[in-house]
Motif scaffolding. Structure first.
Motif, short mmCIF file in Angstrom:
data_model
loop_
_atom_site.label_atom_id
_atom_site.label_comp_id
_atom_site.label_asym_id
_atom_site.label_seq_id
_atom_site.Cartn_x
_atom_site.Cartn_y
_atom_site.Cartn_z
N GLN A 193 0.83 -1.21 0.00
CA GLN A 193 0.00 0.00 0.00
C GLN A 193 0.86 1.25 0.00
OE1 GLN A 193 -3.19 0.29 3.02
NE2 GLN A 193 -3.22 2.46 2.51
N PHE A 198 -1.15 2.08 -5.94
CA PHE A 198 -1.74 0.84 -5.43
C PHE A 198 -3.18 1.15 -5.04
CE2 PHE A 198 -2.53 -2.20 -1.87
CZ PHE A 198 -2.34 -3.38 -2.57
N ASP A 199 -4.13 0.58 -5.77
CA ASP A 199 -5.54 0.78 -5.44
C ASP A 199 -5.90 -0.13 -4.28
OD1 ASP A 199 -5.77 2.59 -7.45
OD2 ASP A 199 -6.72 1.23 -8.87
N TYR A 200 -6.60 0.43 -3.31
CA TYR A 200 -6.86 -0.33 -2.09
C TYR A 200 -8.17 0.11 -1.46
CZ TYR A 200 -6.51 -2.11 2.61
OH TYR A 200 -6.79 -2.75 3.77
N ALA A 201 -8.95 -0.85 -0.99
CA ALA A 201 -10.17 -0.51 -0.25
C ALA A 201 -10.40 -1.53 0.86
CB ALA A 201 -11.39 -0.49 -1.18
N GLN A 202 -10.66 -1.03 2.06
CA GLN A 202 -11.11 -1.88 3.16
C GLN A 202 -12.43 -1.32 3.65
OE1 GLN A 202 -7.71 -1.37 5.89
NE2 GLN A 202 -8.92 0.04 7.14
N GLU A 203 -13.44 -2.20 3.70
CA GLU A 203 -14.76 -1.74 4.12
C GLU A 203 -15.29 -2.70 5.18
OE1 GLU A 203 -18.85 -0.08 2.06
OE2 GLU A 203 -17.46 -1.26 0.88
N PHE A 204 -15.59 -2.14 6.35
CA PHE A 204 -16.07 -2.96 7.46
C PHE A 204 -17.59 -3.06 7.42
CE2 PHE A 204 -11.83 -2.03 8.69
CZ PHE A 204 -11.42 -3.15 9.38
N LEU A 205 -18.08 -4.22 7.81
CA LEU A 205 -19.51 -4.41 7.91
C LEU A 205 -20.02 -3.72 9.18
CD1 LEU A 205 -20.98 -6.15 5.83
CD2 LEU A 205 -21.08 -7.99 7.51
N VAL A 305 -15.03 -8.46 14.09
CA VAL A 305 -15.42 -7.54 13.02
C VAL A 305 -15.24 -8.27 11.69
CG1 VAL A 305 -14.75 -5.52 14.35
CG2 VAL A 305 -13.13 -6.52 12.73
N GLN B 193 -6.07 4.54 9.96
CA GLN B 193 -6.34 3.31 9.22
C GLN B 193 -5.99 2.08 10.04
OE1 GLN B 193 -4.70 2.96 5.14
NE2 GLN B 193 -5.14 0.78 5.38
N GLU B 196 -9.66 0.27 14.62
CA GLU B 196 -10.69 -0.70 14.24
C GLU B 196 -11.83 -0.07 13.43
OE1 GLU B 196 -13.29 -3.04 17.13
OE2 GLU B 196 -11.66 -4.46 16.73
N ARG B 197 -12.29 -0.85 12.46
CA ARG B 197 -13.49 -0.50 11.68
C ARG B 197 -13.37 0.86 11.00
NH1 ARG B 197 -18.37 -1.13 15.51
NH2 ARG B 197 -19.53 -0.49 13.68
N PHE B 198 -12.23 1.07 10.36
CA PHE B 198 -12.01 2.30 9.60
C PHE B 198 -12.16 1.95 8.12
CE2 PHE B 198 -9.06 5.36 7.51
CZ PHE B 198 -9.68 6.53 7.89
N ASP B 199 -13.21 2.48 7.49
CA ASP B 199 -13.40 2.22 6.07
C ASP B 199 -12.50 3.15 5.28
OD1 ASP B 199 -15.30 0.34 6.61
OD2 ASP B 199 -17.01 1.64 6.21
N TYR B 200 -11.82 2.58 4.30
CA TYR B 200 -10.80 3.36 3.59
C TYR B 200 -10.67 2.89 2.15
CZ TYR B 200 -6.35 5.22 2.16
OH TYR B 200 -5.37 5.88 1.46
N ALA B 201 -10.56 3.84 1.23
CA ALA B 201 -10.31 3.47 -0.17
C ALA B 201 -9.40 4.51 -0.81
CB ALA B 201 -11.61 3.37 -0.94
N GLN B 202 -8.36 4.04 -1.45
CA GLN B 202 -7.52 4.89 -2.29
C GLN B 202 -7.54 4.30 -3.70
OE1 GLN B 202 -3.73 4.55 -0.16
NE2 GLN B 202 -2.96 3.12 -1.69
N GLU B 203 -7.87 5.16 -4.68
CA GLU B 203 -7.96 4.66 -6.06
C GLU B 203 -7.19 5.62 -6.96
OE1 GLU B 203 -11.28 2.81 -9.08
OE2 GLU B 203 -11.93 4.01 -7.38
#
Lengths: 472, 472
Positions: A193, A198-205, A305, B193, B196-203
């Motif tokens: 990252q 570098f394209d990156y996405a983290q998405e928590f429910l 989580v 980042q 906990e539970r941090f939504d993140y996107a880099q594009e």
């Protein structure tokens, strides 16, 4: 570099075995090690956690996994199908528990021989790790954390720095290929990252999970099981749900999927064991008598989580990713391990193809990545979608009819119309193709319903005309 | 903690000024410092780069910015409108340069008094930094990198560790509020980042950018400008484009937006100054005579990358984000600085509201974040969409007609129908509302076109009927 290791590997000299460093000894890392060792690679696995073989229990996420066609194919290739599947419990469908009334069974497929398989995550991990460690050209070490990646050590190798946090010892490992198999919170991916573009996405429910327990029983129609063992039990409640998977000892592992925040069934509003008992009596009444340790388990067990991770590229130089490190997905299609095992097959195949045709490892990594990213994104989408199906739709009458129509269409034209669940769980059709065919299925089902409604309307109209004497 | 600093601040004692640490002395950080200092906060700004005031030039990304209604409003509030706008150059529309033939002017608005403003990023940053440093309760330091954030220092403060990489000196700063204003690659967000539970996107965009130069001219219709100064010049070429913005000295800053990879207009295929000259002669022929240093500039200037960053939440404990740190966007709507300035206003307002009504800073941060995240996502989407408009649509006849219809509708019903460009650039309507109204506009324009086509068909049919004698 450890002193007992050979120097920098030669790129393609057939006499020197290629060296691969696998970061992570979980499900994917261990299986890949078996594949590559048998293909002639010298394999080093480095794992952050302690050696699970000491206490015969692998730490990690949930207790159960569902293994289906893709996973079984990958295990068979490693000669591990029989060893793993002998302790698996077949689940041929969903047993749906309403708040009131009896539970109803919904088969997964029109074909009653098809089933997904409840497997212990810990036992599966140990079986894979044992198989890897039994290969003569595999070394495994534990308690070492990946502390940095040198992607451009040179054009034909990469280097990873490790640290043992207990002893403070550090070392670097250089290899022709580095594979990050270090899970949803991958350190190798973290290093990627910080590289350019570098394209990156983290998405928590918004939902978390908590595991609970239904113990074996001494008597009853399914003893030692407290309920039908050959089903995945679901208590769908719209915004939330509980599920239960059978274990070989007659117990079930229950998992609550509740919102972290808000009112009703949420971990913010139901906090203590006593809260849980009261809440369960109202929401999951048929489960309460089966859960004697509910209050204690609820108070004691942590809330987990769930995250979806997508990224691209998976590869930088001689470093690539597999499994959750490349594509963490939510657990609702039971495909996390299955998808990771497919990665192992795809990477091993791409490397073997490249080596056989004298192409470079870089070519192999490009081919692997090109083949897998779209599939990883497709199963990530379908897993998110399936949460809604499980927690909400399975409780609806319309859904049961929809499944009946799908299964009927599949029986009539088994080659043309394959329901999405069958494509994902009982075939090895690529996930992205399965997703596209699922969308086409939806259109077909809507057409069938439209035609059926038209025919019904026409029949009613005809009956009225006859009844009123408008036609003789 | 520096020895000359007061001890831990008291949460709400009115006699002790609240302390805010702003990480980053760029556009957003400097403006926020002005707002908060004047609202009675004790402000410390810590910047990673060197002090730009030494050489009167602020390092950073592109050379020009477009400042429009939102930015002007925010500058006015700080009393800086006149100082900044006196060197701005109005751009009332786009001057579109085809490969062959004369350039054509497309006004931004039906109202010819509306214009966006070309401003030097460096001069704007210095003006804001000077204004911040002139406040008696603001301290600014440079050359210190954020090395870590303690989000939970306690319930009412946070602490940031800094390191000076040149001297090795480290220190920590504790404050009632920490604001990450440290740009698209924010270290504060990087620390978030890992919570906990941090939504993140880099594009990242598949396109990069490179800045080039058109110098002033001694003679000509627009001298010292080589072209019309009161326009944003575009050379739309479908998949790629060049743009040029005027500077007060009569020069233009050109920016190429080309694909990183692939054939044609890409930085992978056009590499040397000589390549560039040949390519420009074919693709931007009217610009070549204006760019005497083209080959040198092309060879010398770096290729920049463009990223869209989205994340949620922006706030953890007493730490929050503003500007590019919270929402890096691509530059194609000219709204990056404008959006960041709106953040500063929103955060300052939320804090003032909370303090005035005896609510907590935590409440203020929640209100700020709730108000801004949807707007940030909306302008991120619109900026990506506007790249296609600039590089492709502006070169099409259908687009010019569409703009004419939009402007005509706006003249007929100025309150009801406001074109999207006007909403974004010439109003302070929230971005998310602008985006929704833009979608409604699209439907309205399609209806107008549909009616117009129907009327035309009817007219032609009537003419045929008359001409053929079918009707008298």
């Amino acid at each position: 570099m450890r002193p007992n290791m050979p120097g920098p590997a030669q790129t393609a000299a057939p006499s020197t075995p290629r060296r691969v460093l696998i970061v992570g000894a979980g499900l994917a890392g261990s299986l890949l090690a078996v594949y590559l060792a048998r293909a002639g690679w010298k394999v080093e696995i480095v794992e952050r956690r302690a050696d699970p073989r000491a206490r015969r229990f692998a730490a990690g996420r949930s207790i159960n996994l569902a293994i289906s066609a893709r996973g079984i194919k990958a295990l068979r290739r490693a000669g591990l199908e029989d060893a793993v599947m002998k302790d698996a419990i077949r689940m041929g469908g969903r047993m749906v528990h309403p708040v009131e009334g009896a539970a109803g069974y919904q088969p997964y497929s029109a074909d009653p021989t098809r089933a997904i398989n409840s497997v212990s995550r810990s036992a599966l991990n140990l079986a894979l790790l044992d198989a890897a460690a039994a290969e003569p050209n595999v070394t495994v070490s534990f308690d070492e954390r990946c502390a940095g990646v040198d992607f451009a050590r040179d054009a034909a190798s990469a280097e990873v720095a490790f640290v043992n946090d207990a002893t403070g010892a550090t070392r670097t490992v250089r290899a022709d290929l580095v594979v990050g198999a270090d899970g949803a919170y991958s350190a190798v991916r973290g290093a990627l990252q910080r590289t350019e573009r570098f394209d990156y996405a983290q998405e928590f429910l918004g939902h978390g999970y908590k595991e609970l327990h239904i113990p074996p029983v001494a008597s009853g129609p399914h003893a030692p099981f407290a309920m039908e063992p050959n089903a995945l039990h679901i208590w769908p409640r719209g915004e939330s749900m509980m599920i239960a998977l059978p274990n070989p000892d007659g117990s079930f592992t229950c998992t609550l999927f509740w919102r972290h925040d808000g009112a009703g069934s949420s971990f913010a509003s139901v906090k203590t064991g006593a809260d849980a008992l009261a809440h369960f009596s109202a929401v999951y009444p048929d489960a309460v008598p089966l859960m004697p340790t509910l209050a204690d388990d609820f108070a004691k067990n942590p809330v987990g989580v769930m995250v979806t991770v997508r990224c691209s590229p998976w590869t930088r130089g001689r470093v690539t990713l597999i499994g959750d490190a490349a594509h963490a997905i939510v657990p609702f299609y039971g495909q996390g391990a299955n998808a990771s095992f497919e990665d192992c097959e795809a990477l091993a195949d791409a490397l073997a193809d490249a080596i056989a045709s004298n192409r470079s490892i870089d070519d192999a990594l490009r081919a692997y990545e090109a083949a897998r990213i779209a599939n990883a994104n497709a199963i990530a989408d379908m897993a998110l979608r399936n949460f809604i199906e499980m927690r909400d739709l399975t409780g609806r009458t319309s859904f049961k009819w929809r499944k009946k129509i799908e299964h009927a269409l599949h029986r009539v034209m088994p080659a043309t119309f394959v329901p999405l669940y069958d494509l994902v769980s009982f075939s090895t059709v690529p996930y992205s193709e399965a997703k596209a065919r699922g969308a086409a299925n939806d259109r077909a089902v809507r057409t069938v319903v439209g035609v059926a409604v038209s025919l019904a309307v026409a029949a009613v109209a005809a009956a009225i005309l006859v009844a009123t004497g408008a036609v003789p």
